[in-house]
Write a protein that holds these residues in place. Structure first.
Motif, mmCIF file in Angstrom:
data_model
loop_
_atom_site.group_PDB
_atom_site.id
_atom_site.type_symbol
_atom_site.label_atom_id
_atom_site.label_comp_id
_atom_site.label_asym_id
_atom_site.label_seq_id
_atom_site.Cartn_x
_atom_site.Cartn_y
_atom_site.Cartn_z
ATOM 1 N N THR A 261 3.422 9.774 -9.732
ATOM 2 C CA THR A 261 2.786 9.899 -11.061
ATOM 3 C C THR A 261 2.166 11.334 -11.250
ATOM 4 O O THR A 261 2.152 12.065 -12.326
ATOM 5 C CB THR A 261 1.975 8.725 -11.350
ATOM 6 N N ALA A 262 1.144 11.447 -10.191
ATOM 7 C CA ALA A 262 0.402 12.779 -10.435
ATOM 8 C C ALA A 262 1.352 13.930 -10.373
ATOM 9 O O ALA A 262 1.131 15.062 -11.161
ATOM 10 C CB ALA A 262 -0.478 12.937 -9.294
ATOM 11 N N ALA B 126 0.894 -1.225 0.013
ATOM 12 C CA ALA B 126 -0.013 -0.070 -0.062
ATOM 13 C C ALA B 126 0.886 1.065 -0.216
ATOM 14 O O ALA B 126 0.598 2.216 -0.697
ATOM 15 C CB ALA B 126 -0.927 0.108 1.080
ATOM 16 N N TRP C 115 2.407 1.683 -3.687
ATOM 17 C CA TRP C 115 1.557 2.181 -4.400
ATOM 18 C C TRP C 115 1.139 3.542 -4.150
ATOM 19 O O TRP C 115 0.865 4.410 -5.099
ATOM 20 C CB TRP C 115 0.268 1.331 -4.562
ATOM 21 N N ALA C 116 1.149 3.840 -3.068
ATOM 22 C CA ALA C 116 0.716 5.405 -2.746
ATOM 23 C C ALA C 116 1.748 6.436 -3.302
ATOM 24 O O ALA C 116 1.651 7.365 -3.981
ATOM 25 C CB ALA C 116 0.808 5.751 -1.210
ATOM 26 N N VAL D 83 4.384 14.313 -11.480
ATOM 27 C CA VAL D 83 5.481 14.337 -12.682
ATOM 28 C C VAL D 83 4.367 14.453 -13.961
ATOM 29 O O VAL D 83 5.032 15.592 -14.773
ATOM 30 C CB VAL D 83 6.077 12.906 -12.931
ATOM 31 N N PHE D 84 3.201 13.880 -14.051
ATOM 32 C CA PHE D 84 2.433 14.403 -15.188
ATOM 33 C C PHE D 84 2.085 15.697 -15.089
ATOM 34 O O PHE D 84 1.744 16.255 -16.276
ATOM 35 C CB PHE D 84 1.205 13.260 -14.886
ATOM 36 N N VAL E 187 3.829 5.619 -5.697
ATOM 37 C CA VAL E 187 3.787 5.393 -7.387
ATOM 38 C C VAL E 187 2.495 6.571 -7.690
ATOM 39 O O VAL E 187 2.837 7.338 -8.638
ATOM 40 C CB VAL E 187 3.265 4.025 -7.657
ATOM 41 N N LEU E 188 1.537 6.423 -6.924
ATOM 42 C CA LEU E 188 0.521 7.330 -7.200
ATOM 43 C C LEU E 188 0.485 8.681 -7.241
ATOM 44 O O LEU E 188 0.587 9.707 -8.236
ATOM 45 C CB LEU E 188 -0.689 7.051 -6.280
#
Lengths: 517, 59
Positions: free
Chosen positions: B16-17, B6, B9-10, B19-20, B12-13
């Motif tokens: 991602t947000a 968990a 994945w936190a 950098v995007f 990663v999320l």
């Protein structure tokens, strides 16, 4: 479909106004691009004049579509956080492709407009025609469920529940795409993709923010654990995924979707130079990852929301607390969730962004399949004698016919599996063989045309991964177990690679048709 | 084990947000100028083609 009506929606007339104004503006700009089209290179690759930022925008505008958002959120709903492994694969592999230039740089150096054109240079006209035919067929099949996904989204988000109205809305969208794609070709695709990328990025970030704010991280983790257990977090655990699926993800969502799938590769072919190609893939890797991770997060939030929602729980979960097995129901979860949590205005922007994304995927795909069919199937069979005018006309007619086919196919095809798996299998019909041809064609001098034919045919066998085809041929009875789409896909990839090598060694070409790049 | 996943994945999320978001802003600004350059380049290519055809006709 009517079950979701009971869930309600925040969508109002103001949101419709936002959608209509946005889509009208987008189409008008696309039409403006028609004045820049003079020849086939303008139409297909915008005169090979795309620079870095616009290449990234158009690549992501096409590849991050409504359909992507729908099927990836479905994976988040049915698989929990484990689904994030798909996003990681989809981000890491294009990054490696960008840094190394694997496949895409030699393809750009070959100055081809399509992948089958490369087959022709390397293996001869026959391989080009067969490869083009398989690519067109697989690509159109792949698109076959796009309209279905779009209709589910519109229905769930807006609260429209009359099937006739939904069909009319989807048909209007397709007609708009047809108008500007047929007239403006790649230039209009590039401009509209850019606008759609900007709006969709805003929409995605907005929805993720609202979803995270409303759900709360600890609540999300606890609910996923309750519904999915360890398999909701660990992609290697028994359950939704497992090792074969992770390997399949690396190949399909990582390598194929970036370096072999023609709508992505056509961006490399349209890039100004090799440096732009490398930059395009390196930076797009972030977008490739995001297009899975953020929608999957929305799917997970939908799972949490409806688990704690009386009507939603009846609709999306079985009596013993498991997610329902019907993929047509789980597909509705994310848009139903957005319809509940987004406020007026924000829901209009999100709807416009998603529908714009729907259109941007369609325009690129339609243009790509039409280009391949005309340039790599019809024109070579015609002895390469078709005039530019005839090829442009033929491409435009083919786009129109494909759109009609899609309208019919989306109405009657029974999905029978998660949408992402349908897309992966239909993609593999083309990609398994294409990967073998590109890998050995670009990097192995002894690859021969017989090997190429065998690899293409073996790759096309991936069609057996579709559930209705499995039922038709009685595959489960033949094998004694029910193979997954991932297992069938991995077998066809391996078969294509092996047959490419064996065919080339046993039946070498008498003279080298092309050079090693 | 689940806690470790968990947390992973936190990250990663969130990563991602962030950098995007940066990529989206950069592409939105840079893409606008690239479109202008694209249209100018295509116009120039067409002009050069017409000039070449004109020259060939003169000969």
């Amino acid at each position: 479909m009517n079950d979701t009506v009971h869930l309600g929606t925040n969508f109002t007339h103001w949101d419709w106004v936002i959608v209509v104004v946005y889509l009208s503006g987008s189409v008008a700009i696309g039409l403006f691009a028609n004045r820049y089209i003079r020849n086939m290179a303008d139409y297909i690759v915008a005169g090979r004049s795309l620079r870095s930022f616009i290449s990234i925008a158009t690549m992501l505008g096409s590849e991050v579509g409504l359909v992507t958002v729908m099927y990836t959120s479905q994976k988040g709903f049915t698989g929990g956080f484990s689904a994030f492994h798909i996003g990681l694969c989809a981000g890491i592999v294009p990054l490696i492709v960008g840094l190394t230039g694997f496949i895409v740089v030699p393809l750009r150096q070959a100055r081809v407009k399509t992948i089958p054109e490369y087959y022709g240079l390397r293996f001869g006209t026959g391989v080009r025609v067969l490869g083009g035919f398989i690519l067109t067929g697989a690509g159109i099949l792949n698109m076959g469920v796009f309209l279905k996904a779009g209709a589910v989204f519109v229905t769930a988000l807006t609260g429209l529940h009359d099937p006739m109205v939904v069909n009319i809305v989807m048909t209007v969208l397709i007609v708009l795409v047809l108008i500007y794609t047929i007239l403006g070709g790649m230039v209009s695709v590039v401009i509209t993709d850019y606008i759609q990328f900007v709006v969709l990025s805003l929409a995605l970030m907005l929805t993720a923010f609202f979803a995270a704010r409303d759900m709360g991280w600890k609540h999300i983790v606890d609910t996923v654990e309750m519904v999915h257990g360890e398999s909701g977090f660990n992609p290697f655990a028994e359950g939704e995924y497992g090792l074969s699926y992770v390997l399949w993800s690396l190949f399909v969502f990582g390598l194929v979707s970036s370096a072999v799938w023609p709508t992505a590769v056509i961006r490399a072919c349209a890039a100004e130079n090799v440096q732009v190609v490398r930059r395009l893939y390196t930076f797009s890797s972030v977008g490739f990852m995001t297009r899975f991770i953020l929608p999957q997060f929305l799917g997970i939030c939908a799972l949490v929301y409806f688990w704690n929602h009386e009507t939603g729980r009846e609709l999306f979960f079985t009596a013993d607390g498991a997610v329902v097995a019907d993929p047509t129901i789980t597909l509705k979860a994310m848009p139903c969730f957005l319809a509940q949590i987004l406020p007026v205005g924000a829901i209009g922007i999100v709807c416009a962004g998603m529908l714009a994304a729907f259109m941007s995927t369609h325009d690129s795909y339609l243009l790509c399949w039409a280009s391949v069919f005309v340039e790599d199937v019809v024109n070579p069979l015609w002895g390469g004698a078709l005039s530019t005018r005839a090829r442009l006309l033929m491409a435009r007619v083919f786009i129109l016919l494909t759109a009609v086919f899609l309208l019919i196919w989306s109405l009657w095809y029974p999905l029978g599996q998660d949408m992402l798996d349908y897309l992966a299998v239909t993609g593999a019909v083309y990609a398994s063989g294409a990967f073998a041809l590109l890998l050995f064609g670009l990097y192995w001098n002894r690859a021969s045309s017989v090997g190429a034919y065998l690899a293409l045919i073996a790759g096309a066998m991936a069609v057996v991964g579709l559930k209705p085809i499995q039922q038709l041929v009685g595959l489960t009875e033949l094998l004694g177990f029910q193979p997954t789409g991932a297992q069938i896909g991995l077998v066809t990839v391996a078969a294509s690679l092996v047959l490419m090598v064996l065919g080339s060694l046993v039946f070498p070409d008498s003279t080298s048709a092309g050079g090693e790049s | 084990m689940i806690d470790a996943w968990a947390t992973f994945w936190a990250w990663v999320l969130v990563g991602t947000a962030i950098v995007f978001s940066c990529l989206a802003v950069a592409v939105a600004i840079g893409g606008f100028f690239d479109i202008r350059a694209l249209l100018k380049t295509m116009e120039r290519q067409h002009q050069e083609t017409e000039d070449d055809q004109g020259d060939a006709g003169d000969e």
